[in-house]
Enzyme design. Structure first.
Site, PDB file in Angstrom:
ATOM      1  N   SER A 137     -23.699  34.046 -33.680  1.00 14.42           N
ATOM      2  CA  SER A 137     -23.485  35.440 -34.784  1.00 14.42           C
ATOM      3  C   SER A 137     -23.154  36.720 -33.785  1.00 14.42           C
ATOM      4  CB  SER A 137     -24.574  35.498 -35.693  1.00 14.42           C
ATOM      5  OG  SER A 137     -24.723  36.769 -36.512  1.00 14.42           O
ATOM      6  N   TYR A 161     -34.505  36.581 -37.173  1.00 17.54           N
ATOM      7  CA  TYR A 161     -33.019  35.448 -37.383  1.00 17.54           C
ATOM      8  C   TYR A 161     -32.239  35.923 -36.011  1.00 17.54           C
ATOM      9  CZ  TYR A 161     -28.294  34.321 -38.606  1.00 17.54           C
ATOM     10  OH  TYR A 161     -27.203  33.912 -38.661  1.00 17.54           O
ATOM     11  N   LYS A 165     -30.993  33.178 -32.744  1.00 15.33           N
ATOM     12  CA  LYS A 165     -29.529  32.794 -32.215  1.00 15.33           C
ATOM     13  C   LYS A 165     -29.477  33.135 -30.926  1.00 15.33           C
ATOM     14  CE  LYS A 165     -27.731  31.843 -36.027  1.00 15.33           C
ATOM     15  NZ  LYS A 165     -27.458  30.368 -36.461  1.00 15.33           N
ATOM     16  N   PHE A 190     -18.485  36.701 -36.933  1.00 14.16           N
ATOM     17  CA  PHE A 190     -18.535  37.996 -37.379  1.00 14.16           C
ATOM     18  C   PHE A 190     -18.875  37.855 -39.005  1.00 14.16           C
ATOM     19  CE2 PHE A 190     -17.812  40.963 -34.018  1.00 14.16           C
ATOM     20  CZ  PHE A 190     -17.862  40.010 -32.874  1.00 14.16           C
ATOM     21  N   GLY A 308     -31.635  48.763 -39.783  1.00 10.32           N
ATOM     22  CA  GLY A 308     -31.023  47.589 -38.990  1.00 10.32           C
ATOM     23  C   GLY A 308     -29.759  47.356 -38.946  1.00 10.32           C
TER      24      GLY A 308
HETATM   25  P1  NAD Z   1     -25.948  28.018 -45.555  1.00  8.52           P
HETATM   26  O1  NAD Z   1     -27.323  28.499 -45.964  1.00  8.52           O
HETATM   27  O2  NAD Z   1     -25.017  28.264 -46.787  1.00  8.52           O
HETATM   28  O3  NAD Z   1     -25.635  26.750 -44.938  1.00  8.52           O
HETATM   29  C1  NAD Z   1     -26.809  26.185 -44.103  1.00  8.52           C
HETATM   30  C2  NAD Z   1     -27.110  24.682 -44.624  1.00  8.52           C
HETATM   31  O4  NAD Z   1     -28.184  24.230 -43.693  1.00  8.52           O
HETATM   32  C3  NAD Z   1     -27.607  24.797 -46.023  1.00  8.52           C
HETATM   33  O5  NAD Z   1     -27.028  23.776 -46.700  1.00  8.52           O
HETATM   34  C4  NAD Z   1     -28.952  24.305 -45.832  1.00  8.52           C
HETATM   35  O6  NAD Z   1     -29.368  23.565 -46.685  1.00  8.52           O
HETATM   36  C5  NAD Z   1     -29.095  23.550 -44.332  1.00  8.52           C
HETATM   37  N1  NAD Z   1     -30.204  23.580 -43.702  1.00  8.52           N
HETATM   38  C6  NAD Z   1     -31.145  24.560 -43.427  1.00  8.52           C
HETATM   39  N2  NAD Z   1     -32.118  24.131 -42.511  1.00  8.52           N
HETATM   40  C7  NAD Z   1     -31.673  22.921 -42.441  1.00  8.52           C
HETATM   41  C8  NAD Z   1     -32.710  21.826 -41.944  1.00  8.52           C
HETATM   42  N3  NAD Z   1     -33.895  22.083 -40.961  1.00  8.52           N
HETATM   43  N4  NAD Z   1     -32.445  20.529 -41.893  1.00  8.52           N
HETATM   44  C9  NAD Z   1     -31.071  20.250 -42.587  1.00  8.52           C
HETATM   45  N5  NAD Z   1     -30.609  21.170 -43.244  1.00  8.52           N
HETATM   46  C10 NAD Z   1     -30.832  22.286 -43.265  1.00  8.52           C
HETATM   47  O7  NAD Z   1     -25.390  29.065 -44.508  1.00  8.52           O
HETATM   48  P2  NAD Z   1     -23.943  29.370 -44.011  1.00  8.52           P
HETATM   49  O8  NAD Z   1     -23.544  30.894 -44.215  1.00  8.52           O
HETATM   50  O9  NAD Z   1     -23.170  28.394 -44.120  1.00  8.52           O
HETATM   51  O10 NAD Z   1     -24.163  29.384 -42.308  1.00  8.52           O
HETATM   52  C11 NAD Z   1     -24.097  28.272 -41.279  1.00  8.52           C
HETATM   53  C12 NAD Z   1     -24.549  28.789 -40.133  1.00  8.52           C
HETATM   54  O11 NAD Z   1     -23.757  29.752 -39.815  1.00  8.52           O
HETATM   55  C13 NAD Z   1     -25.891  29.215 -39.982  1.00  8.52           C
HETATM   56  O12 NAD Z   1     -26.591  28.671 -38.675  1.00  8.52           O
HETATM   57  C14 NAD Z   1     -26.004  30.710 -39.813  1.00  8.52           C
HETATM   58  O13 NAD Z   1     -27.278  31.291 -39.442  1.00  8.52           O
HETATM   59  C15 NAD Z   1     -24.576  31.000 -39.147  1.00  8.52           C
HETATM   60  N6  NAD Z   1     -24.059  32.087 -39.699  1.00  8.52           N
HETATM   61  C16 NAD Z   1     -23.738  32.576 -40.744  1.00  8.52           C
HETATM   62  C17 NAD Z   1     -23.168  33.822 -40.984  1.00  8.52           C
HETATM   63  C18 NAD Z   1     -23.128  34.171 -42.505  1.00  8.52           C
HETATM   64  O14 NAD Z   1     -22.606  35.402 -42.870  1.00  8.52           O
HETATM   65  N7  NAD Z   1     -22.819  33.419 -43.359  1.00  8.52           N
HETATM   66  C19 NAD Z   1     -22.916  34.628 -40.058  1.00  8.52           C
HETATM   67  C20 NAD Z   1     -23.232  34.438 -38.646  1.00  8.52           C
HETATM   68  C21 NAD Z   1     -23.578  32.961 -38.355  1.00  8.52           C
HETATM   69  N1  UFG Z   2     -23.522  46.640 -47.846  1.00  3.35           N
HETATM   70  C1  UFG Z   2     -23.525  47.699 -48.608  1.00  3.35           C
HETATM   71  N2  UFG Z   2     -24.308  47.232 -49.842  1.00  3.35           N
HETATM   72  C2  UFG Z   2     -24.726  45.996 -50.144  1.00  3.35           C
HETATM   73  C3  UFG Z   2     -24.467  44.936 -49.091  1.00  3.35           C
HETATM   74  C4  UFG Z   2     -24.080  45.384 -47.852  1.00  3.35           C
HETATM   75  O1  UFG Z   2     -23.234  48.818 -48.563  1.00  3.35           O
HETATM   76  O2  UFG Z   2     -25.130  45.641 -51.317  1.00  3.35           O
HETATM   77  C5  UFG Z   2     -22.790  47.188 -46.357  1.00  3.35           C
HETATM   78  C6  UFG Z   2     -23.691  47.122 -45.239  1.00  3.35           C
HETATM   79  O3  UFG Z   2     -24.524  48.196 -45.102  1.00  3.35           O
HETATM   80  C7  UFG Z   2     -22.638  46.716 -43.970  1.00  3.35           C
HETATM   81  C8  UFG Z   2     -21.669  46.194 -44.731  1.00  3.35           C
HETATM   82  O4  UFG Z   2     -22.007  46.286 -46.173  1.00  3.35           O
HETATM   83  O5  UFG Z   2     -22.033  47.945 -43.696  1.00  3.35           O
HETATM   84  C9  UFG Z   2     -21.612  44.730 -44.778  1.00  3.35           C
HETATM   85  O6  UFG Z   2     -22.981  44.241 -44.985  1.00  3.35           O
HETATM   86  P1  UFG Z   2     -23.407  42.535 -45.113  1.00  3.35           P
HETATM   87  O7  UFG Z   2     -24.813  42.239 -45.620  1.00  3.35           O
HETATM   88  O8  UFG Z   2     -22.422  41.924 -45.919  1.00  3.35           O
HETATM   89  O9  UFG Z   2     -23.275  41.948 -43.608  1.00  3.35           O
HETATM   90  P2  UFG Z   2     -23.934  42.337 -42.297  1.00  3.35           P
HETATM   91  O10 UFG Z   2     -23.030  42.914 -41.203  1.00  3.35           O
HETATM   92  O11 UFG Z   2     -25.048  43.439 -42.478  1.00  3.35           O
HETATM   93  O12 UFG Z   2     -24.541  40.862 -41.700  1.00  3.35           O
HETATM   94  C10 UFG Z   2     -23.922  39.923 -41.740  1.00  3.35           C
HETATM   95  C11 UFG Z   2     -24.697  38.834 -41.798  1.00  3.35           C
HETATM   96  C12 UFG Z   2     -25.823  38.789 -40.849  1.00  3.35           C
HETATM   97  C13 UFG Z   2     -25.095  38.564 -39.369  1.00  3.35           C
HETATM   98  C14 UFG Z   2     -24.089  39.676 -39.273  1.00  3.35           C
HETATM   99  C15 UFG Z   2     -23.254  39.598 -38.047  1.00  3.35           C
HETATM  100  O13 UFG Z   2     -25.534  38.833 -42.968  1.00  3.35           O
HETATM  101  O14 UFG Z   2     -26.704  37.461 -41.012  1.00  3.35           O
HETATM  102  O15 UFG Z   2     -23.207  39.727 -40.460  1.00  3.35           O
HETATM  103  O16 UFG Z   2     -22.565  38.246 -38.075  1.00  3.35           O
HETATM  104  F1  UFG Z   2     -25.934  38.696 -38.364  1.00  3.35           F
END
Ligand code: NAD
Ligand code: UFG
Length: 352
Positions: A137, A161, A165, A190, A308
């Site tokens: 991430s 979290y 990573k 991103f 944060g």
């Molecule tokens: P998500 O929660 O929709 O998907 C994760 C999946 O993993 C879920 O289906 C959950 O049930 C499963 N899971 C969790 N723990 C498990 C375990 N111990 N065993 C088996 N299954 C398990 O999340 P996502 O948005 O699809 O994200 C996927 C990956 O990408 C995650 O590792 C997350 O940290 C990473 N990531 C996500 C974002 C984002 O904004 N969505 C950004 C950066 C990185």
């Molecule tokens: N924001 C608002 N109001 C809301 C939610 C978000 O103003 O209700 C703003 C935040 O302050 C930020 C932007 O919208 O400026 C994006 O916020 P998100 O929560 O959608 O995303 P972040 O960039 O904070 O974080 C996301 C994931 C994290 C990951 C990060 C970088 O949630 O897990 O991107 O990959 F680590």
């Protein structure tokens, strides 16, 4: 649906997809299937529903693919999967991802994300499977000193979290050092947004969304009253936070490109790449784009900054382009259009 076989000309490749029922995982399954790759899924449905897998199968017109319902920390189950299936590589999505929850329950996050990854790697090693694509991430860049962000920027974590990573990136680096035959891709996402253009699968967060686009979508569909914009005094053009939003379909395709890249002699066995568009949008720009495509008004108020949060975060995606031959194709209009299409067709997510 066009089907070709980019990985292996003679037989179907199996890829184990951990967390395949989740948001990014389910979209990646669609891209794998449409590239002739056979996914095997392990998911414990902690943050997802089997309905997403049923929908992927119907969308792709495929036989329901093989699902192992269970936890990646279950070594016995992993051993069974690697024994029963011919798996060539792993795409590892499974993990917990809620920043606030990770602050309240750090041990749960270390156990699931770090502990789960170690169990997975042990099973892979035992079964001679040495190719893994990992969901990292942009959070590993902490508060970047400048933008666009390149892969060699300093890394830091501001919450448990993010630290999971960082730790997993270190573990994978150490593993590669012991045996350079390991093929490891650290994909630093991103801000994934949007949904499959069919509106059949999409993001289905539990409870009130933390992230911007799911929150806006729920305001548009009438389930939430108004958006709070966290901060209007950042050093950005309009004072609101700037992020690199990337369409989830583009992101999913990045995984297929990463697996394909590992088949080329010229591509190194250890890759760390940003998956972003290289373009930042402010919160207000996202609100207005969503209003344009949905025809809905999104009421909002300005609120205090969220602890944060950084002011600006966007990628330099040049390395992904060079190494993976990948670049994002879909823009802000498609991101908002597809998020709205999914939300309006599925106001209760996968529950209906
Ligand atoms: P998500 O929660 O929709 O998907 C994760 C999946 O993993 C879920 O289906 C959950 O049930 C499963 N899971 C969790 N723990 C498990 C375990 N111990 N065993 C088996 N299954 C398990 O999340 P996502 O948005 O699809 O994200 C996927 C990956 O990408 C995650 O590792 C997350 O940290 C990473 N990531 C996500 C974002 C984002 O904004 N969505 C950004 C950066 C990185
Ligand atoms: N924001 C608002 N109001 C809301 C939610 C978000 O103003 O209700 C703003 C935040 O302050 C930020 C932007 O919208 O400026 C994006 O916020 P998100 O929560 O959608 O995303 P972040 O960039 O904070 O974080 C996301 C994931 C994290 C990951 C990060 C970088 O949630 O897990 O991107 O990959 F680590």
């Amino acid at each position: 649906m066009s089907v070709n076989h980019p990985f292996n000309e003679t037989r179907t490749t199996s890829v184990l997809v951990t967390g395949g029922a989740g948001y990014i995982g389910s979209h990646t399954l669609v891209e794998l299937l449409s590239n002739g790759v056979r996914p095997i899924v392990i998911d414990n449905f902690e943050n997802s529903s089997p309905e997403s897998l049923r929908r992927v199968a119907s969308l792709c017109g495929s036989e329901p693919f093989t699902l192992y319902e269970g936890d990646i920390r279950d070594s016995g189950l992993l051993d069974r999967i690697f024994s029963e299936q011919k798996i060539e590589s792993v795409i590892h999505f499974a993990g917990l991802k809620a920043v606030g929850e990770s602050v309240r329950e750090p041990l749960r996050y270390y156990d699931n994300n770090v502990g789960g990854t170690v169990k997975l790697l042990e099973a892979m090693q035992a079964h001679d499977v040495q190719t893994i694509v990992f969901s990292s991430s942009a959070t590993v860049y902490g508060d970047p000193h400048t933008t666009p962000i390149k892969e060699d920027f300093p890394r830091s974590a501001v919450n448990p979290y993010g630290r999971t990573k960082l730790m997993i990136e270190e573990i994978l680096t150490d593993l590669h050092a012991t045996d350079p035959k390991w093929k490891i891709a650290l994909l630093r996402y991103f801000n994934p947004v949007g949904a499959h253009p069919s509106g059949v699968i999409g993001e289905d967060p539990n409870g009130i969304p933390n992230n911007l686009l799911p929150f806006i979508s729920k305001v548009a569909v009438g389930q939430l009253e108004e958006l709070s914009i966290f901060g209007d005094d950042y050093p950005t053009p309009d004072g609101t936070g700037v992020r690199d939003y990337i369409h989830v379909v583009d992101l999913a395709r990045g995984h297929v490109h990463a697996l394909r890249a590992f088949q080329k002699e010229t591509v190194p066995n250890f890759l760390t790449v940003n998956l972003g568009t290289g373009r930042g949008y402010s919160v207000l720009e996202m609100v207005h784009a969503f209003e344009r495509v949905s025809g809905k008004t999104i009421p909002y108020e300005f609120a205090a900054r969220r602890a944060g949060d950084v002011a600006t975060c966007f990628a330099d995606p040049a390395l992904a382009n060079r190494l993976l031959g990948w670049s994002a194709q879909l823009g802000i209009e498609e991101m908002c259009r597809d998020a709205w299409n999914w939300q309006s067709k599925n106001p209760e997510g996968f529950k209906r």
